[in-house]
Design a protein around this motif. Structure first.
Motif, PDB file in Angstrom:
ATOM      1  N   TYR A 168       0.833  -1.207   0.000  1.00  0.00           N
ATOM      2  CA  TYR A 168       0.000   0.000   0.000  1.00  0.00           C
ATOM      3  C   TYR A 168       0.869   1.259   0.000  1.00  0.00           C
ATOM      4  O   TYR A 168       0.669   2.181  -0.804  1.00  0.00           O
ATOM      5  CB  TYR A 168      -0.921  -0.010   1.217  1.00  0.00           C
ATOM      6  N   TYR A 169       1.855   1.291   0.906  1.00  0.00           N
ATOM      7  CA  TYR A 169       2.708   2.477   0.985  1.00  0.00           C
ATOM      8  C   TYR A 169       3.648   2.582  -0.210  1.00  0.00           C
ATOM      9  O   TYR A 169       4.029   3.693  -0.608  1.00  0.00           O
ATOM     10  CB  TYR A 169       3.494   2.463   2.301  1.00  0.00           C
ATOM     11  N   GLU A 170       4.010   1.435  -0.781  1.00  0.00           N
ATOM     12  CA  GLU A 170       4.825   1.482  -1.993  1.00  0.00           C
ATOM     13  C   GLU A 170       4.042   2.095  -3.144  1.00  0.00           C
ATOM     14  O   GLU A 170       4.568   2.924  -3.889  1.00  0.00           O
ATOM     15  CB  GLU A 170       5.277   0.067  -2.360  1.00  0.00           C
ATOM     16  N   ARG A 171       2.757   1.695  -3.297  1.00  0.00           N
ATOM     17  CA  ARG A 171       1.907   2.287  -4.335  1.00  0.00           C
ATOM     18  C   ARG A 171       1.710   3.782  -4.079  1.00  0.00           C
ATOM     19  O   ARG A 171       1.756   4.599  -5.008  1.00  0.00           O
ATOM     20  CB  ARG A 171       0.549   1.580  -4.381  1.00  0.00           C
ATOM     21  N   LYS A 172       1.502   4.116  -2.816  1.00  0.00           N
ATOM     22  CA  LYS A 172       1.286   5.520  -2.471  1.00  0.00           C
ATOM     23  C   LYS A 172       2.539   6.340  -2.774  1.00  0.00           C
ATOM     24  O   LYS A 172       2.450   7.464  -3.303  1.00  0.00           O
ATOM     25  CB  LYS A 172       0.931   5.631  -0.995  1.00  0.00           C
ATOM     26  N   GLU A 173       3.706   5.788  -2.474  1.00  0.00           N
ATOM     27  CA  GLU A 173       4.962   6.491  -2.744  1.00  0.00           C
ATOM     28  C   GLU A 173       5.166   6.672  -4.238  1.00  0.00           C
ATOM     29  O   GLU A 173       5.600   7.746  -4.688  1.00  0.00           O
ATOM     30  CB  GLU A 173       6.120   5.684  -2.159  1.00  0.00           C
ATOM     31  N   ASN A 228       2.770   6.849  -6.492  1.00  0.00           N
ATOM     32  CA  ASN A 228       1.803   7.865  -6.941  1.00  0.00           C
ATOM     33  C   ASN A 228       2.283   9.272  -6.602  1.00  0.00           C
ATOM     34  O   ASN A 228       2.153  10.200  -7.414  1.00  0.00           O
ATOM     35  CB  ASN A 228       0.435   7.613  -6.303  1.00  0.00           C
ATOM     36  N   LEU A 229       2.846   9.416  -5.403  1.00  0.00           N
ATOM     37  CA  LEU A 229       3.360  10.729  -5.006  1.00  0.00           C
ATOM     38  C   LEU A 229       4.531  11.148  -5.894  1.00  0.00           C
ATOM     39  O   LEU A 229       4.649  12.318  -6.281  1.00  0.00           O
ATOM     40  CB  LEU A 229       3.795  10.699  -3.533  1.00  0.00           C
ATOM     41  N   GLN A 288       3.110  12.196  -9.243  1.00  0.00           N
ATOM     42  CA  GLN A 288       2.507  13.532  -9.140  1.00  0.00           C
ATOM     43  C   GLN A 288       3.581  14.610  -9.058  1.00  0.00           C
ATOM     44  O   GLN A 288       3.450  15.687  -9.650  1.00  0.00           O
ATOM     45  CB  GLN A 288       1.600  13.599  -7.916  1.00  0.00           C
TER      46      GLN A 288
END
Length: 226
Positions: free
Chosen positions: A56-61, A63-64, A67
């Motif tokens: 989850y945090y890997e995907r979030k990182e 995405n960030l 962006q």
């Protein structure tokens, strides 16, 4: 030999103690095995949750980071556009300044007369027509008429051809034109614009790359020079 009641009672108690001990040991074994299985399952669940959290945090990182790159790219593009706009404005200001100075050229009658003679001769060479009508500013009619004879002589000497040149009395260049002339032939079907403004625009188009290089330096992203 028959057992008495007391011996029978002792055997029964012994058997019950044995059974009870075996039950306790079996229960301990079951508890131990259950605890082991519980710890294994708990470890498996914890590991699965840890993997999910890391994913989850890997995907979030990611995405960030995406962006951030998009935002950085947009900011760079906006900065480039602002730089290009500022450069174009600067070139336009230089062109406007050059156009303003063209108007000052006409104030020197002697120099302006030579310029008109050169523009007229060049236009005749471009047309190579036997009859040409010249359109100029109303304020320049007398100056243009004054250079016609000399220009015709130079034209005849260079081309061995006759030419008739007249200044239009009905049409004149507008007040917004800095100076110069237009040449018409074959009932205005052919036109050569040799006004100062048109020549300035031609020079601007031809020399724009050199002007930009002189003002802002060479373009590092340009791969070809021709």
């Amino acid at each position: 030999m028959a057992l008495n009641e007391e011996d029978v009672q002792k055997q029964i108690e012994h058997m019950m103690a044995f059974i009870n001990q075996e039950a306790v040991e079996k229960a301990d074994e079951i508890d131990t095995k259950a605890e082991e299985e519980f710890q294994i399952e708990k470890g498996r669940l914890v590991q699965n949750q840890r993997v999910k959290i890391l994913e989850y945090y890997e995907r979030k990182e990611k995405n960030l980071e995406l962006q951030r790159r998009i935002q950085q790219s947009n900011m760079l593009n906006q900065a480039r556009l602002k730089v290009l706009k500022a450069r174009e404005d600067h070139v336009d200001q230089l062109l406007e300044e050059a156009r303003r100075r063209l108007g000052e050229v006409t104030l020197d009658k002697s120099r302006y007369s030579q310029i008109l003679e050169g523009l007229l001769l060049q236009g005749l060479f471009q047309l190579l027509e036997p009859a040409v009508v010249v359109v100029c500013r109303q304020a320049d009619v007398s100056i243009v008429e004054g250079v016609i004879d000399k220009t015709i002589e130079k034209y005849k000497e260079a081309t061995k051809k006759d030419v008739s040149v007249t200044v239009s009395k009905d049409h004149h260049l507008g007040a917004h034109v800095s100076g110069g002339i237009e040449l018409l032939a074959q009932n205005a079907k052919i036109k050569v614009s040799n006004s100062l403004d048109s020549r300035l625009n031609q020079i601007n188009q031809q020399m724009l790359p050199q002007i930009r290089t002189a003002l802002f330096g060479a373009n590092e992203n340009r791969k070809f020079l021709d």
